[in-house]
Design a protein around this motif. Structure first.
Motif, PDB file in Angstrom:
ATOM      1  N   SER A 158       0.989  -1.047  -0.004  1.00 46.52           N
ATOM      2  CA  SER A 158      -0.059  -0.132   0.043  1.00 46.52           C
ATOM      3  C   SER A 158       0.801   0.987  -0.050  1.00 46.52           C
ATOM      4  N   GLU A 159       0.098   2.451  -0.437  1.00 43.89           N
ATOM      5  CA  GLU A 159       1.089   3.514  -0.269  1.00 43.89           C
ATOM      6  C   GLU A 159       1.290   3.939   1.066  1.00 43.89           C
ATOM      7  N   LEU A 160       0.602   3.917   1.963  1.00 40.78           N
ATOM      8  CA  LEU A 160       1.038   4.026   3.337  1.00 40.78           C
ATOM      9  C   LEU A 160       0.528   3.196   4.291  1.00 40.78           C
ATOM     10  N   PHE A 161       1.121   2.946   5.655  1.00 43.09           N
ATOM     11  CA  PHE A 161       0.677   2.214   6.593  1.00 43.09           C
ATOM     12  C   PHE A 161       0.499   3.134   7.927  1.00 43.09           C
ATOM     13  N   GLU A 162      -0.774   2.799   8.378  1.00 43.22           N
ATOM     14  CA  GLU A 162      -0.823   3.531   9.781  1.00 43.22           C
ATOM     15  C   GLU A 162      -0.144   2.480  10.815  1.00 43.22           C
ATOM     16  N   VAL A 163       0.380   3.484  12.031  1.00 38.53           N
ATOM     17  CA  VAL A 163       1.086   2.786  12.949  1.00 38.53           C
ATOM     18  C   VAL A 163       0.303   2.715  14.265  1.00 38.53           C
ATOM     19  N   PRO A 164      -0.550   1.765  14.468  1.00 36.63           N
ATOM     20  CA  PRO A 164      -1.438   1.609  15.667  1.00 36.63           C
ATOM     21  C   PRO A 164      -0.537   1.692  16.822  1.00 36.63           C
ATOM     22  N   LYS A 165      -1.103   2.421  18.011  1.00 31.49           N
ATOM     23  CA  LYS A 165      -0.669   2.506  19.339  1.00 31.49           C
ATOM     24  C   LYS A 165      -0.853   0.961  19.953  1.00 31.49           C
ATOM     25  N   PRO A 166       0.234   0.385  20.555  1.00 35.94           N
ATOM     26  CA  PRO A 166      -0.343  -1.109  21.233  1.00 35.94           C
ATOM     27  C   PRO A 166      -1.291  -1.036  22.207  1.00 35.94           C
ATOM     28  N   GLN A 167      -1.228   0.173  23.030  1.00 36.32           N
ATOM     29  CA  GLN A 167      -2.350   0.185  24.067  1.00 36.32           C
ATOM     30  C   GLN A 167      -3.554   0.471  23.687  1.00 36.32           C
ATOM     31  N   GLU A 168      -3.960   0.730  22.188  1.00 35.96           N
ATOM     32  CA  GLU A 168      -5.109   1.027  21.560  1.00 35.96           C
ATOM     33  C   GLU A 168      -5.589  -0.370  20.773  1.00 35.96           C
ATOM     34  N   MET A 169      -4.878  -1.509  20.743  1.00 38.75           N
ATOM     35  CA  MET A 169      -5.130  -2.711  20.195  1.00 38.75           C
ATOM     36  C   MET A 169      -6.010  -3.583  21.194  1.00 38.75           C
ATOM     37  N   PRO A 170      -6.977  -4.060  20.440  1.00 38.64           N
ATOM     38  CA  PRO A 170      -7.916  -5.049  21.219  1.00 38.64           C
ATOM     39  C   PRO A 170      -6.924  -6.416  21.487  1.00 38.64           C
ATOM     40  N   GLU A 171      -7.182  -7.209  22.676  1.00 36.49           N
ATOM     41  CA  GLU A 171      -6.676  -8.532  22.909  1.00 36.49           C
ATOM     42  C   GLU A 171      -6.424  -9.313  21.669  1.00 36.49           C
ATOM     43  N   ASN A 172      -5.252  -9.716  21.578  1.00 41.38           N
ATOM     44  CA  ASN A 172      -4.780 -10.559  20.593  1.00 41.38           C
ATOM     45  C   ASN A 172      -5.031 -10.073  19.013  1.00 41.38           C
ATOM     46  N   GLU A 173      -4.943  -8.852  18.723  1.00 46.17           N
ATOM     47  CA  GLU A 173      -4.909  -8.237  17.655  1.00 46.17           C
ATOM     48  C   GLU A 173      -3.548  -7.660  17.292  1.00 46.17           C
ATOM     49  N   SER A 174      -3.313  -7.719  16.053  1.00 39.89           N
ATOM     50  CA  SER A 174      -1.794  -7.278  15.553  1.00 39.89           C
ATOM     51  C   SER A 174      -1.471  -5.946  15.753  1.00 39.89           C
ATOM     52  N   GLU A 175      -0.301  -5.592  16.348  1.00 40.81           N
ATOM     53  CA  GLU A 175       0.418  -4.382  16.641  1.00 40.81           C
ATOM     54  C   GLU A 175       1.027  -3.907  15.307  1.00 40.81           C
ATOM     55  N   ASN A 176       0.922  -4.591  14.309  1.00 44.31           N
ATOM     56  CA  ASN A 176       1.748  -4.295  13.081  1.00 44.31           C
ATOM     57  C   ASN A 176       1.041  -3.095  12.172  1.00 44.31           C
ATOM     58  N   PRO A 177       1.925  -2.469  11.529  1.00 41.25           N
ATOM     59  CA  PRO A 177       1.420  -1.209  10.646  1.00 41.25           C
ATOM     60  C   PRO A 177       0.359  -1.861   9.714  1.00 41.25           C
ATOM     61  N   THR A 178      -0.868  -0.985   9.542  1.00 36.02           N
ATOM     62  CA  THR A 178      -2.098  -1.494   8.554  1.00 36.02           C
ATOM     63  C   THR A 178      -2.403  -0.632   7.427  1.00 36.02           C
TER      64      THR A 178
END
Length: 170
Positions: A150-170
């Motif tokens: 993709s042209e860009l990837f968002e960088v999620p904050k680890p503390q905003e991720m639901p349990e068992n979700e990836s912290e990877n850029p999306t």
């Protein structure tokens, strides 16, 4: 052009990070505005002009980028390690990508990653460059479009991720 290169080298020499500030020259008033925000663009300028810079300056710029700009991503298909993935566009307060206002913010543009790889190779850090390439390949396979990112990837904050979700850029 020679005067501009000399000015750039002087700015770089006086920088604490060996990554120059973002500079915009306003020619009609012969003024310049200086933005001290670290960015992938300012790091890219170091990589582009690497043949004019000492190895010490290149090493210090790389260390700063690794500490301040590099985003890690966990491999999904080609392993399970977390390797460098790319550079955030600007070192700013983290904000979720919601549209155009965040386009130049805390996101990763894969097209900027080539400058990081180029500098790693210049410093004979090919294993580190290989990890980035593997991670980008893994991202393209994980998105089910091999060899495309993709042209860009968002960088999620680890503390905003639901349990068992990836912290990877999306």
């Amino acid at each position: 052009a020679e005067e501009s290169l000399e000015r750039y080298l002087e700015i770089l020499k006086n920088s604490k990070t060996n990554i120059p500030p973002n500079i915009i020259y306003v020619s009609h008033k012969n003024e310049h505005l200086k933005d001290e925000t670290l960015s992938s663009a300012s790091f890219s300028s170091v990589s582009i002009l690497k043949s004019y810079l000492s190895e010490d300056i290149l090493q210090k710029a790389l260390e700063t980028a690794q500490k301040e700009l590099v985003v890690y991503r966990k491999l999904m298909r080609l392993g399970s390690e977390a390797y460098p993935f790319g550079l955030i566009t600007q070192k700013r307060e983290h904000a979720l990508y919601l549209g155009d206002e965040q386009y130049h913010g805390y996101v990763v543009w894969p097209r900027e990653t080539v400058y990081l790889i180029d500098l790693l190779e210049k410093l004979n850090l090919t294993k580190e460059a290989d990890k980035i390439l593997l991670n980008n390949l893994d991202a393209s396979i994980s998105e089910r479009i091999p060899f495309y990112l993709s042209e860009l990837f968002e960088v999620p904050k680890p503390q905003e991720m639901p349990e068992n979700e990836s912290e990877n850029p999306t």
